[in-house]
Design an enzyme around this catalytic site. Structure first.
Site, short mmCIF file in Angstrom:
data_model
loop_
_atom_site.label_atom_id
_atom_site.label_comp_id
_atom_site.label_asym_id
_atom_site.label_seq_id
_atom_site.Cartn_x
_atom_site.Cartn_y
_atom_site.Cartn_z
N ASP A 49 0.84 -1.19 0.00
CA ASP A 49 0.00 0.00 0.00
C ASP A 49 0.88 1.25 0.00
O ASP A 49 1.90 1.30 0.68
CB ASP A 49 -0.88 -0.02 1.26
CG ASP A 49 -1.78 1.20 1.36
OD1 ASP A 49 -2.69 1.32 0.55
OD2 ASP A 49 -1.53 2.05 2.25
N GLU A 103 1.69 -0.47 -4.93
CA GLU A 103 0.69 0.51 -5.33
C GLU A 103 1.38 1.84 -5.64
O GLU A 103 1.66 2.64 -4.75
CB GLU A 103 -0.37 0.72 -4.24
CG GLU A 103 -1.56 1.52 -4.75
CD GLU A 103 -2.03 2.63 -3.83
OE1 GLU A 103 -3.02 3.28 -4.17
OE2 GLU A 103 -1.40 2.86 -2.77
C1 AAO Z 1 -8.81 8.98 5.90
C2 AAO Z 1 -9.69 10.19 5.65
C3 AAO Z 1 -8.85 11.44 5.56
C4 AAO Z 1 -8.01 11.60 6.82
C5 AAO Z 1 -7.16 10.34 7.01
C6 AAO Z 1 -6.34 10.38 8.28
O1 AAO Z 1 -10.42 9.99 4.45
O2 AAO Z 1 -9.70 12.56 5.41
O3 AAO Z 1 -7.15 12.70 6.68
O4 AAO Z 1 -8.03 9.21 7.06
O5 AAO Z 1 -7.18 10.46 9.39
C7 AAO Z 1 -7.65 5.25 2.36
C8 AAO Z 1 -8.63 6.34 1.97
C9 AAO Z 1 -8.32 7.66 2.65
C10 AAO Z 1 -8.20 7.47 4.14
C11 AAO Z 1 -7.06 6.49 4.36
C12 AAO Z 1 -6.77 6.23 5.85
O6 AAO Z 1 -8.61 6.49 0.57
O7 AAO Z 1 -9.39 8.56 2.38
O8 AAO Z 1 -7.94 8.72 4.78
O9 AAO Z 1 -7.44 5.22 3.77
O10 AAO Z 1 -7.89 5.82 6.50
C13 AAO Z 1 -3.03 8.74 -3.00
C14 AAO Z 1 -1.94 7.71 -2.70
C15 AAO Z 1 -2.41 6.28 -2.74
C16 AAO Z 1 -3.69 6.08 -1.95
C17 AAO Z 1 -4.72 7.08 -2.50
C18 AAO Z 1 -6.06 6.96 -1.80
O11 AAO Z 1 -0.86 7.90 -3.59
O12 AAO Z 1 -1.38 5.49 -2.16
O13 AAO Z 1 -4.23 8.41 -2.34
N1 AAO Z 1 -4.16 4.69 -2.00
C19 AAO Z 1 -3.84 3.75 -0.88
C20 AAO Z 1 -5.03 2.86 -0.54
C21 AAO Z 1 -6.12 3.70 0.09
C22 AAO Z 1 -5.66 4.26 1.42
C23 AAO Z 1 -4.23 4.61 1.44
C24 AAO Z 1 -3.39 4.40 0.37
C25 AAO Z 1 -3.65 5.03 2.72
O14 AAO Z 1 -5.43 2.17 -1.68
O15 AAO Z 1 -7.31 2.96 0.25
O16 AAO Z 1 -6.40 5.47 1.73
O17 AAO Z 1 -3.26 3.82 3.38
C26 AAO Z 1 -3.12 11.98 -7.14
C27 AAO Z 1 -1.86 11.20 -6.86
C28 AAO Z 1 -2.13 9.89 -6.18
C29 AAO Z 1 -3.01 10.08 -4.97
C30 AAO Z 1 -4.30 10.78 -5.45
C31 AAO Z 1 -5.31 10.96 -4.34
O18 AAO Z 1 -3.86 11.33 -8.17
O19 AAO Z 1 -1.20 10.94 -8.07
O20 AAO Z 1 -0.89 9.32 -5.78
O21 AAO Z 1 -3.31 8.80 -4.41
O22 AAO Z 1 -3.93 12.03 -5.99
O23 AAO Z 1 -4.85 11.88 -3.41
C32 AAO Z 1 -6.08 12.62 -11.43
C33 AAO Z 1 -4.58 12.59 -11.53
C34 AAO Z 1 -4.02 11.65 -10.46
C35 AAO Z 1 -4.43 12.17 -9.15
C36 AAO Z 1 -5.93 12.16 -9.15
C37 AAO Z 1 -6.52 12.64 -7.86
O24 AAO Z 1 -6.65 11.36 -11.75
O25 AAO Z 1 -4.22 12.14 -12.80
O26 AAO Z 1 -2.62 11.56 -10.53
O27 AAO Z 1 -6.45 12.99 -10.16
O28 AAO Z 1 -6.17 13.96 -7.64
#
Ligand code: AAO
Length: 508
Positions: free
Chosen positions: A209, A245
């Site tokens: 992850d 990931e």
């Molecule tokens: C939760 C709450 C938050 C709070 C936090 C701490 O929602 O509000 O602040 O707790 O209390 C999951 C949930 C999160 C959650 C977290 C922990 O999705 O909402 O937060 O559990 O409970 C990035 C990462 C990627 C991650 C993804 C969700 O790079 O690793 O965000 N995925 C994994 C898991 C996921 C998990 C975590 C990681 C954490 O699969 O389930 O989170 O363990 C850009 C970047 C990406 C980035 C995205 C989203 O993407 O490139 O790297 O992913 O932004 O921030 C276009 C662009 C694309 C861009 C996208 C979105 O498509 O081309 O590049 O727009 O802007």
């Protein structure tokens, strides 16, 4: 001797890229949020007989309990300790699952959350799935143990704001999650000890992850400490399968190629582009899929883990955007998954979801947090209906005939070349896999009617999309292949499933 050296060299090089599935099994399924007892049963009653290679399971380690909102799925991405103790089950149930699945040749891959612990605002107390005490304020996780020294606050005491700054992405907090200092040997060893416990139990590999948020060298240092797989089920010297990931849609500082040395990477372009094509957005057409794969700027096939949707982007988290197809768009979704499973590119993962009450406000689903079907926080059993579908709001896409039969198709055509491509210049396309399988799609707004070279031996074949071959009887449409390998296909544009697939083992 020479041969032995060569063989061990090849074995070694292939190592962490090899899914370690049983011979001839070519796809895995993500049983998102399932309980271990249900997965054990599913391995025995369904996955093994249908030829699935393995299961990606939700994080098995103790996580924070979030009550506002009430028990979201994402609480499992906030570790509190490495005790195997979550709403999916306890350690005994986990071990029983791994044993029973391996015994029927189905592998288990663990979603390893090792980049961080819970959120910085997680407070203090025992609101965790095993009741372990923690204090996010002073970074105290005594059940591991980790303390303030083990986090990256010295390098960055804040959030990731700028994805164009690699230092920030890897040293700062991903959505506030306390970032572990993986450059410290103590942290590396602690994480490796957790993963080794799982390897010794019998898991076949890991999804890492948030790998993008860890330095590739730090990941390597952890992987170098990992045991070989358990010889009860795997041959001596087998290495854990690693898929990282890394979201790289282009245009950011971090490239997925930086991670190739460690294992495979998730190719997020795959689902985003395939969704765009099947939806016919931006002028895309299926005819353009002729050079699908590296030709579309994807990572090399033997470094790719591919999927149509994942647990994040099926609900608007992560990346991929609005083009991502999910079970909510069943007709297009089945075509996309069918295409993925027929095509030789990448190692394939099928998604298996639960239904939740979506509620779109200004284009965003405000219910994107809802956890698995439950009674007061206790995850519901995956019940099986008489027609083999699932109950209790488990969607079980992997049990849909069209998807399950395409997993079998992929196994049957494994190792065969991409061949006999045909298209009408629009959204009617077809291709084969050597002399073992052939698939035809009609995603145009008019009927398809064509005689095509299938590459298959003469005979009558059962279409595995509209039906099943049962003994020598076909419950769906039949296709006659002539002695010249050609067959006539007709697919209405209003068919519920506008595609046909035949393969060596669907021959009547
Ligand atoms: C939760 C709450 C938050 C709070 C936090 C701490 O929602 O509000 O602040 O707790 O209390 C999951 C949930 C999160 C959650 C977290 C922990 O999705 O909402 O937060 O559990 O409970 C990035 C990462 C990627 C991650 C993804 C969700 O790079 O690793 O965000 N995925 C994994 C898991 C996921 C998990 C975590 C990681 C954490 O699969 O389930 O989170 O363990 C850009 C970047 C990406 C980035 C995205 C989203 O993407 O490139 O790297 O992913 O932004 O921030 C276009 C662009 C694309 C861009 C996208 C979105 O498509 O081309 O590049 O727009 O802007």
């Amino acid at each position: 001797m020479k041969f032995f050296l060569l063989a061990s060299l090849i074995g070694f090089c292939w190592a962490q890229y090899d899914p370690q599935t049983q011979y001839g099994r070519t796809a895995i399924v993500h049983l998102f949020e399932w309980r271990w007892v249900d997965i054990a049963k599913e391995c025995e009653r369904y996955l093994a007989p249908k030829g699935f290679g393995g299961v990606q399971v939700s994080p098995p380690n103790e996580n924070i309990v979030v009550n506002n909102p009430s028990r979201p799925w994402w609480e499992r991405y906030q570790p509190i300790s490495y005790k195997i103790c979550t709403r999916s089950g306890n350690e005994d149930e986990f071990k029983d699952m791994v044993t029973r699945c391996n015994n029927v040749g189905v592998r288990i891959y663990v979603d390893a959350v090792i980049n961080h612990m819970c959120g910085a605002g997680g407070g203090a107390g025992t609101s965790s799935t095993c009741g372990s005490y923690y204090n996010a304020n002073n970074r105290d996780f005594p059940s591991v143990p980790y303390s303030g020294w083990d986090f990256n606050d010295g390098k960055c005491d804040g959030e990731i704001y700028n994805y164009n700054d690699a230092n920030q992405v890897r040293n700062c907090r991903l959505t506030g999650l306390l970032d572990l200092a993986l450059e410290k040997d103590y942290v590396r060893t602690t994480v490796a000890n957790y993963m080794n416990r799982l390897i010794d139990i019998g898991v076949a590999g890991f999804r890492l992850d948030a790998a993008k948020h860890m330095w590739p060298g730090d990941i390597k240092a952890v992987l170098d400490k990992l045991h070989n797989l358990n010889t009860r089920w795997f041959s001596q010297g087998s290495r854990p399968f690693i898929f990282q990931e890394v979201i790289d849609l282009g245009g950011e500082a971090i490239k997925s190629s930086e991670y190739f040395g460690n294992g495979r990477v998730t190719e997020f372009k795959y689902g985003a582009k395939l969704g765009t094509v099947i939806r016919k957005w931006n002028g895309e057409k299926m005819a353009y899929l002729k050079n699908w794969g590296e030709g579309w700027g994807f990572v090399p096939s033997d470094r790719a883990l591919v999927f149509v949707d994942n647990h994040d982007n099926q609900r608007g988290h992560g990346a991929g955007g609005a083009s991502i197809l999910t079970f909510w768009d069943a007709r297009m979704y089945k075509m996309a998954v069918g295409f993925m499973l027929a095509h030789p590119y990448g190692f394939t993962r099928v998604m298996s979801s639960y239904r939740w009450a979506r509620n779109f406000q200004d284009g965003k689903d405000v219910n994107d947090w809802i956890g698995p079907p439950n009674n007061n926080g206790v995850t519901k059993e995956v019940t099986i209906n008489p027609d083999t579908t699932c109950g209790n709001d488990w969607v079980c896409e992997h049990r849909w005939r069209q998807i399950r039969n395409m997993v079998a198709f992929r196994n049957v055509v494994s190792g065969q070349p991409f061949s006999n491509w045909w298209d009408n210049g629009s959204n009617q396309v077809a291709f084969g896999r050597g002399n073992r399988g052939f698939i035809v799609f009609n995603n145009d707004d008019w009927a398809l009617s064509a005689t095509l070279q299938t590459g298959l031996p003469a005979g009558t074949y059962c279409d595995v999309i509209s039906g099943d071959k049962i003994n020598d009887y076909c419950t769906g449409a039949k296709v006659n292949v002539g002695s010249d390998g050609k067959a006539y296909f007709s697919i209405s544009n209003s068919a519920e499933d506008p595609f046909i697939a035949i393969h060596a083992e669907s021959k009547l």
